[in-house]
Design a protein around this motif. Sequence first.
Motif, PDB file in Angstrom:
ATOM      1  N   PRO A  83     151.738  78.543 -21.672  1.00 34.80           N
ATOM      2  CA  PRO A  83     150.782  77.462 -21.932  1.00 34.80           C
ATOM      3  C   PRO A  83     151.284  76.062 -21.621  1.00 34.80           C
ATOM      4  CG  PRO A  83     151.579  78.431 -23.996  1.00 34.80           C
ATOM      5  CD  PRO A  83     152.046  79.314 -22.885  1.00 34.80           C
ATOM      6  N   SER A  84     152.595  75.886 -21.454  1.00 34.84           N
ATOM      7  CA  SER A  84     153.121  74.546 -21.210  1.00 34.84           C
ATOM      8  C   SER A  84     152.938  74.072 -19.774  1.00 34.84           C
ATOM      9  CB  SER A  84     154.619  74.497 -21.568  1.00 34.84           C
ATOM     10  OG  SER A  84     155.384  75.279 -20.663  1.00 34.84           O
ATOM     11  N   ILE A  85     152.554  74.974 -18.867  1.00 27.77           N
ATOM     12  CA  ILE A  85     152.371  74.603 -17.461  1.00 27.77           C
ATOM     13  C   ILE A  85     150.890  74.659 -17.115  1.00 27.77           C
ATOM     14  CG2 ILE A  85     152.932  75.132 -15.059  1.00 27.77           C
ATOM     15  CD1 ILE A  85     155.523  76.343 -15.994  1.00 27.77           C
ATOM     16  N   VAL A 132     164.168  73.002  -8.765  1.00 29.46           N
ATOM     17  CA  VAL A 132     162.827  73.546  -8.525  1.00 29.46           C
ATOM     18  C   VAL A 132     161.798  72.489  -8.921  1.00 29.46           C
ATOM     19  CG1 VAL A 132     161.180  75.386  -9.039  1.00 29.46           C
ATOM     20  CG2 VAL A 132     163.634  75.882  -9.072  1.00 29.46           C
ATOM     21  N   ILE A 133     160.915  72.160  -8.008  1.00 31.48           N
ATOM     22  CA  ILE A 133     159.823  71.228  -8.303  1.00 31.48           C
ATOM     23  C   ILE A 133     158.550  72.036  -8.523  1.00 31.48           C
ATOM     24  CG2 ILE A 133     158.331  69.432  -7.355  1.00 31.48           C
ATOM     25  CD1 ILE A 133     160.729  68.329  -5.860  1.00 31.48           C
ATOM     26  N   ILE A 134     157.923  71.821  -9.675  1.00 30.03           N
ATOM     27  CA  ILE A 134     156.643  72.451  -9.993  1.00 30.03           C
ATOM     28  C   ILE A 134     155.572  71.377  -9.877  1.00 30.03           C
ATOM     29  CG2 ILE A 134     155.292  73.639 -11.763  1.00 30.03           C
ATOM     30  CD1 ILE A 134     157.980  74.493 -13.029  1.00 30.03           C
ATOM     31  N   THR A 135     154.588  71.615  -9.030  1.00 29.08           N
ATOM     32  CA  THR A 135     153.587  70.574  -8.798  1.00 29.08           C
ATOM     33  C   THR A 135     152.274  71.180  -8.330  1.00 29.08           C
ATOM     34  OG1 THR A 135     153.231  68.421  -7.743  1.00 29.08           O
ATOM     35  CG2 THR A 135     154.258  70.135  -6.391  1.00 29.08           C
ATOM     36  N   LYS A 140     140.456  67.563  -8.650  1.00 24.53           N
ATOM     37  CA  LYS A 140     139.631  67.028  -9.743  1.00 24.53           C
ATOM     38  C   LYS A 140     140.527  66.366 -10.785  1.00 24.53           C
ATOM     39  CE  LYS A 140     135.802  70.298  -9.247  1.00 24.53           C
ATOM     40  NZ  LYS A 140     135.029  71.393  -9.886  1.00 24.53           N
ATOM     41  N   THR A 141     141.695  66.976 -10.980  1.00 21.55           N
ATOM     42  CA  THR A 141     142.720  66.326 -11.800  1.00 21.55           C
ATOM     43  C   THR A 141     143.644  65.602 -10.839  1.00 21.55           C
ATOM     44  OG1 THR A 141     142.631  68.051 -13.491  1.00 21.55           O
ATOM     45  CG2 THR A 141     144.606  66.660 -13.425  1.00 21.55           C
ATOM     46  N   PRO A 142     143.631  64.274 -10.827  1.00 27.01           N
ATOM     47  CA  PRO A 142     144.443  63.534  -9.853  1.00 27.01           C
ATOM     48  C   PRO A 142     145.938  63.656 -10.148  1.00 27.01           C
ATOM     49  CG  PRO A 142     143.428  62.032 -11.422  1.00 27.01           C
ATOM     50  CD  PRO A 142     142.839  63.380 -11.687  1.00 27.01           C
ATOM     51  N   VAL A 143     146.718  63.535  -9.104  1.00 24.14           N
ATOM     52  CA  VAL A 143     148.181  63.528  -9.207  1.00 24.14           C
ATOM     53  C   VAL A 143     148.652  62.093  -8.973  1.00 24.14           C
ATOM     54  CG1 VAL A 143     150.318  64.328  -8.118  1.00 24.14           C
ATOM     55  CG2 VAL A 143     148.412  65.921  -8.434  1.00 24.14           C
ATOM     56  N   PRO A 144     149.556  61.583  -9.806  1.00 24.23           N
ATOM     57  CA  PRO A 144     150.052  60.229  -9.589  1.00 24.23           C
ATOM     58  C   PRO A 144     150.611  60.053  -8.174  1.00 24.23           C
ATOM     59  CG  PRO A 144     150.784  61.055 -11.708  1.00 24.23           C
ATOM     60  CD  PRO A 144     150.154  62.213 -10.991  1.00 24.23           C
ATOM     61  N   GLU A 145     150.392  58.894  -7.588  1.00 25.24           N
ATOM     62  CA  GLU A 145     150.825  58.636  -6.221  1.00 25.24           C
ATOM     63  C   GLU A 145     152.319  58.898  -6.044  1.00 25.24           C
ATOM     64  OE1 GLU A 145     151.197  57.829  -2.307  1.00 25.24           O
ATOM     65  OE2 GLU A 145     149.339  58.203  -3.436  1.00 25.24           O
ATOM     66  N   ARG A 146     153.104  58.580  -7.058  1.00 23.22           N
ATOM     67  CA  ARG A 146     154.555  58.790  -6.962  1.00 23.22           C
ATOM     68  C   ARG A 146     154.913  60.275  -6.881  1.00 23.22           C
ATOM     69  NH1 ARG A 146     153.391  57.550 -12.248  1.00 23.22           N
ATOM     70  NH2 ARG A 146     154.024  59.100 -13.824  1.00 23.22           N
ATOM     71  N   SER A 154     160.423  65.290   0.159  1.00 18.70           N
ATOM     72  CA  SER A 154     161.620  64.623   0.700  1.00 18.70           C
ATOM     73  C   SER A 154     162.905  65.225   0.134  1.00 18.70           C
ATOM     74  CB  SER A 154     161.579  63.120   0.388  1.00 18.70           C
ATOM     75  OG  SER A 154     161.655  62.897  -1.015  1.00 18.70           O
ATOM     76  N   HIS A 155     162.805  65.921  -0.998  1.00 20.34           N
ATOM     77  CA  HIS A 155     163.988  66.517  -1.608  1.00 20.34           C
ATOM     78  C   HIS A 155     164.416  67.802  -0.889  1.00 20.34           C
ATOM     79  CE1 HIS A 155     163.928  63.742  -4.996  1.00 20.34           C
ATOM     80  NE2 HIS A 155     162.611  63.916  -5.044  1.00 20.34           N
ATOM     81  N   GLY A 156     163.489  68.493  -0.293  1.00 18.45           N
ATOM     82  CA  GLY A 156     163.818  69.701   0.450  1.00 18.45           C
ATOM     83  C   GLY A 156     164.263  70.865  -0.409  1.00 18.45           C
ATOM     84  N   CYS A 157     164.049  70.792  -1.721  1.00 18.60           N
ATOM     85  CA  CYS A 157     164.475  71.872  -2.612  1.00 18.60           C
ATOM     86  C   CYS A 157     163.363  72.910  -2.748  1.00 18.60           C
ATOM     87  CB  CYS A 157     164.856  71.298  -3.968  1.00 18.60           C
ATOM     88  SG  CYS A 157     163.512  70.435  -4.815  1.00 18.60           S
ATOM     89  N   THR A 158     163.571  73.881  -3.611  1.00 19.51           N
ATOM     90  CA  THR A 158     162.541  74.873  -3.883  1.00 19.51           C
ATOM     91  C   THR A 158     161.323  74.185  -4.488  1.00 19.51           C
ATOM     92  OG1 THR A 158     164.161  76.620  -4.279  1.00 19.51           O
ATOM     93  CG2 THR A 158     161.974  76.933  -5.228  1.00 19.51           C
ATOM     94  N   MET A 159     160.145  74.529  -3.982  1.00 22.00           N
ATOM     95  CA  MET A 159     158.925  73.940  -4.517  1.00 22.00           C
ATOM     96  C   MET A 159     157.924  75.039  -4.858  1.00 22.00           C
ATOM     97  SD  MET A 159     156.500  70.864  -3.028  1.00 22.00           S
ATOM     98  CE  MET A 159     157.844  69.679  -3.044  1.00 22.00           C
ATOM     99  N   ALA A 160     157.344  74.939  -6.051  1.00 19.62           N
ATOM    100  CA  ALA A 160     156.309  75.863  -6.498  1.00 19.62           C
ATOM    101  C   ALA A 160     155.032  75.065  -6.682  1.00 19.62           C
ATOM    102  CB  ALA A 160     156.717  76.530  -7.807  1.00 19.62           C
TER     103      ALA A 160
END
Length: 251
Positions: A83-85, A132-135, A140-146, A154-160
């Motif tokens: 539930p936290s994600i 690991v980046i979770i994003t 409909k739910t906006p993501v902050p520009e940053r 740009s990090h090139g790491c694992t992304m989910a």
Amino acid sequence: MVYIVGAGCGDPELITVKGAKLLKSADVVIWTGSLVNPELLKGIKKGCAVYDSAFMTLEEVVSVIEKAESEGKTTVRLHTGDPSIYGTIKEQMDYFAKKGIVFEIVPGVSSLFGAASSLKAEYTLPGVTQSVIITRISGKTPVPEREALSKLASHGCTMAIFLSVARIAEVVEELLKGAYTENTPAAVVFKATWADEMILRGTLGNIAKLTIGENLKKTAIILVGDFLDTAYERSKLYSPDFATEYRHPHP
């Protein structure tokens, strides 16, 4: 008492022992019917009231919970994965706190980890990536520009990447603005650990085409990074020439 329980990612046996016990003893269950495996409801007790939150507003959900509390009943709010994600539980917890309703959170197995098990993959490989980046992509739910995909890439790491498979072509376009290339390994796991799970493997050069070809538009996670297919270093922890608190190095 209210329990916010993570149902796990699909396989009904992947709910925690604690979560399963609470589900079986609950007087009221409010579950995310559009995402949670219905097999989990087979073990609930006779007379348990069941509500599908896919058809409810927050106000309707908390109204059911408030009524159950006034009657001294136990409620399980069953969420998909953990539930936290992307679980939208904060607004529920704030309501409970405001009303003085006692609640507890029981974690679950996220599709992030269910997908890794299906892929037989490790997200953090020595010499490859330790992050690991979770994003998700903005919708409909906006993501902050940053937190735009192109910036995180740009990090090139694992992304989910959750909640974005319907726009996978756009996802790929944004990722390629970062450190990834068209040769970067990628995978899409549809309904991780479910009986009808589907796994698509490729690269950023072809994963969008593969996914669109299968008409996958929801309930899938996009995974990107060299962890999927690259050489890695042996771990120091289990190396014979590495000392630990419990083991001396071998010559």
